[in-house]
Design a protein around this motif. Structure first.
Motif, mmCIF file in Angstrom:
data_model
loop_
_atom_site.group_PDB
_atom_site.id
_atom_site.type_symbol
_atom_site.label_atom_id
_atom_site.label_comp_id
_atom_site.label_asym_id
_atom_site.label_seq_id
_atom_site.Cartn_x
_atom_site.Cartn_y
_atom_site.Cartn_z
ATOM 1 N N TRP A 304 0.831 -1.203 0.000
ATOM 2 C CA TRP A 304 0.000 0.000 0.000
ATOM 3 C C TRP A 304 0.867 1.256 0.000
ATOM 4 C CZ3 TRP A 304 -5.224 0.347 -0.449
ATOM 5 C CH2 TRP A 304 -5.976 -0.810 -0.228
ATOM 6 N N THR A 305 0.438 2.270 -0.750
ATOM 7 C CA THR A 305 1.045 3.591 -0.630
ATOM 8 C C THR A 305 0.497 4.282 0.616
ATOM 9 O OG1 THR A 305 -0.710 4.738 -1.848
ATOM 10 C CG2 THR A 305 1.098 3.788 -3.145
ATOM 11 N N ALA A 306 1.126 5.388 0.994
ATOM 12 C CA ALA A 306 0.538 6.254 2.019
ATOM 13 C C ALA A 306 -0.646 7.004 1.409
ATOM 14 C CB ALA A 306 1.593 7.235 2.523
ATOM 15 N N TRP A 307 -1.436 7.659 2.267
ATOM 16 C CA TRP A 307 -2.524 8.493 1.763
ATOM 17 C C TRP A 307 -1.943 9.664 0.973
ATOM 18 C CZ3 TRP A 307 -7.460 7.208 1.579
ATOM 19 C CH2 TRP A 307 -7.948 6.248 2.470
ATOM 20 N N GLN A 308 -2.506 9.907 -0.195
ATOM 21 C CA GLN A 308 -2.099 11.020 -1.043
ATOM 22 C C GLN A 308 -3.315 11.887 -1.334
ATOM 23 O OE1 GLN A 308 0.734 9.722 -4.250
ATOM 24 N NE2 GLN A 308 0.218 7.667 -3.491
ATOM 25 N N HIS A 309 -3.085 13.177 -1.571
ATOM 26 C CA HIS A 309 -4.178 14.137 -1.677
ATOM 27 C C HIS A 309 -4.239 14.725 -3.087
ATOM 28 C CE1 HIS A 309 -4.233 13.706 2.646
ATOM 29 N NE2 HIS A 309 -2.979 14.108 2.709
ATOM 30 N N LEU A 310 -5.457 14.789 -3.628
ATOM 31 C CA LEU A 310 -5.637 15.311 -4.977
ATOM 32 C C LEU A 310 -5.811 16.822 -4.999
ATOM 33 C CD1 LEU A 310 -7.992 12.642 -6.608
ATOM 34 C CD2 LEU A 310 -5.505 12.738 -6.554
ATOM 35 N N GLY A 311 -6.324 17.418 -3.913
ATOM 36 C CA GLY A 311 -6.540 18.860 -3.902
ATOM 37 C C GLY A 311 -7.666 19.256 -4.838
ATOM 38 N N GLY A 312 -7.652 20.516 -5.275
ATOM 39 C CA GLY A 312 -8.647 20.978 -6.233
ATOM 40 C C GLY A 312 -9.961 21.358 -5.582
ATOM 41 N N THR A 313 -11.041 21.176 -6.323
ATOM 42 C CA THR A 313 -12.381 21.576 -5.898
ATOM 43 C C THR A 313 -12.776 20.897 -4.590
ATOM 44 O OG1 THR A 313 -13.049 21.862 -8.202
ATOM 45 C CG2 THR A 313 -14.812 21.588 -6.585
ATOM 46 N N ARG A 314 -13.409 21.660 -3.707
ATOM 47 C CA ARG A 314 -13.938 21.055 -2.483
ATOM 48 C C ARG A 314 -15.150 20.200 -2.844
ATOM 49 N NH1 ARG A 314 -14.447 24.953 2.555
ATOM 50 N NH2 ARG A 314 -16.016 25.983 1.266
ATOM 51 N N VAL A 315 -15.212 19.003 -2.263
ATOM 52 C CA VAL A 315 -16.231 18.045 -2.675
ATOM 53 C C VAL A 315 -17.123 17.660 -1.505
ATOM 54 C CG1 VAL A 315 -14.743 17.128 -4.488
ATOM 55 C CG2 VAL A 315 -14.763 16.021 -2.241
#
Length: 503
Positions: A304-315
């Motif tokens: 597994w990778t660590a948690w990664q963040h996409l950013g951008g528009t708030r969802v």
């Protein structure tokens, strides 16, 4: 029978408003509340009775805070003996953040989350006593009841929860107060079933995502809520797999969460969605504390990778992951602050890219994967009409009339007259199960729906066995899990009688 469990009468009004005709309703409140709230609940209960619900007396009042509310709730639930329990959000989403104190700020009274957590604990205890599934819905704060029950759920109901195993037998997975339960066929294409039996996993919240890997094995994703010694709670993403029908699943593996370093932030994690790419890599996506998307990836060798963040528009909470025609993975989400739907996809070089141009607005809680790779289903925000969309299309493709509510489930590989069709199944008019079909890969040819004459709690499901036999399943009021098989008639979508899923 549904038990509505809240802090005070005013908080029960939206939950009662969502009850469909035919429901039997009992309301349990922690305290009596204000006169205005009691009057509002009286009006809501009277309106429920007018539309065909049965109201079981006046609201039951526990008598306020200070005592053992879990024990008091359990006593009430024993007397009511509900099939379903509706309560508030145990982990509401913040509206701002106090930078000085380092704590989230909420616009909901703290007691709402507390009574929801106590209701979940009492419901788990009741299910452990009776052995009967008790289905729980947690209502999101400030949700718009005019958009339907699916739009108001904190933990979404599963969509494609009926799956065909490697040996040809079907398994049904559903979330309950005491965790996931399953039913499975004794023999391939047979009418005898075993279950419900629990899938071990204490502390699971009442939602579920079921995704099949490239080999056909079902992977289950959920949220687990655990009390901390300091009075807080940890909420984490968990994952289990069924490799053999009827045999134990793997243990629930914790994936943590994107904000697990601070439990006050971590408890707000959105419900997971997941998809596999064609190589077998698994991607799991969630909405994080900052209202963007985070993901983890498990490679084919299990790392597994660590948690990664996409950013951008708030969802918002609605995320749907799909496998594309080229074998990659993309994720869709409803925007938090507008009516838009946004899409993330890996561009050349692997960097995730945000696409804000999908030409539709989806009703909350209705997006789901379509049978066609890379496509999704949803209900239009304004018309409620089910629709399909794929990247590159200038407009969504309508999938028939606007009856019913909630997402549309699908199964591919249904043969009629030598042609392959995609089958759609939904909760239709009055909550009745309805099925429709179109030539595989061609939703634009039109969908004609037919009523299967059985009401459904939640979203009905469909699956095609390895021998090509089609089955549909639903959770019916007072009857548990029901299954119907397609009759073996060329060119027909006729089904046999609904049968209880038991031996």
């Amino acid at each position: 029978m549904v038990a509505v469990v809240v802090t005070e009468p005013a908080a029960a009004v939206p939950l009662v408003t969502l009850e469909a005709p035919g429901a039997e309703i009992a309301v349990v409140c922690l305290r009596a509340g204000a006169k205005e709230g009691r009057a509002a609940l009286d009006r809501a209960l009277a309106q429920a009775a007018e539309r065909g619900c049965r109201v079981l007396g006046a609201p039951r009042i526990l008598g306020g805070e200070g005592g053992d509310s879990v024990a008091a709730l359990l006593d009430e639930l024993r007397e009511i003996n509900p099939e379903r329990l509706h309560t508030l959000d145990p982990d509401p989403v913040h509206v701002s953040f106090d930078e000085t104190g380092g704590t989230p700020v909420y616009d909901e009274p703290a007691g709402h989350a507390d009574i929801a957590a106590d209701a979940l604990a009492a419901a788990r205890a009741l299910q452990s006593e009776t052995g009967e599934p008790l289905y729980v819905d947690c209502h999101r704060a400030k949700a718009d009841v005019r958009l339907g029950a699916a739009s108001c759920l904190r933990h979404p109901a599963p969509v494609n929860w009926l799956v065909a195993g490697f040996d040809g037998r079907l398994t049904a997975f559903l979330p309950t107060a005491a965790g996931v339960v399953r039913w499975f066929q004794d023999l391939p294409d047979g009418t005898a079933w075993r279950g419900p039996e629990p899938v071990e996993g204490p502390g699971l919240l009442p939602g579920l995502t079921v995704v099949r890997d490239p080999h056909g094995f079902p992977h289950l994703f959920a949220l687990r809520r655990t009390r901390r010694g300091d009075g807080g709670v940890d909420v984490e993403v968990v994952h289990a797999v069924q490799y053999r029908t009827g045999q134990p699943l793997t243990p629930w593996n914790s994936l943590g969460g994107p904000n697990s370093g601070d439990w006050r932030k971590g408890r707000e994690v959105g419900f997971p969605t997941a998809a596999f790419d064609s190589a077998g890599n698994l991607f799991v996506f969630v909405r994080n504390f900052g209202h963007s998307i985070s993901y983890r990836c498990q490679s084919v060798d299990g790392v597994w990778t660590a948690w990664q963040h996409l950013g951008g528009t708030r969802v918002a909470d609605d995320l749907v992951a799909v496998t594309t025609p080229h074998g990659g993975v993309e994720v869709y989400a409803r925007a938090r602050d507008t009516e838009a739907v946004v899409r993330w996809y890996p561009a050349q070089g692997g960097a995730w890219t945000e696409d804000r141009t999908p030409p539709f607005a989806a009703r909350p809680g209705t997006m789901s994967p379509a049978p066609e790779p890379g496509s999704i289903h949803f209900r239009d925000l304004r018309t409620n009409a089910p629709s399909a969309w794929r990247p590159g299309a200038q407009a969504p493709c309508p999938l028939g009339d606007a009856e019913g509510s909630g997402p549309v489930a699908a199964a591919s590989g249904v043969e009629m007259d030598g042609w392959a069709y995609s089958l759609l199944i939904r909760s239709g008019s009055g909550g009745a199960c309805a099925v429709g079909a179109y030539p595989e890969g061609r939703p634009g040819t039109g969908v004609w729906w037919q009523d299967l004459a059985e009401r459904s709690y939640g979203i009905p499901a469909a699956a095609v066995s390895r021998t090509g036999r089609l089955a549909v399943a639903t959770r019916a009021p007072g009857q548990g899990l029901l299954v119907a098989h397609r009759r073996e008639q060329a060119g027909s979508l006729a089904f046999g009688d609904w049968q209880p899923a038991r031996g």
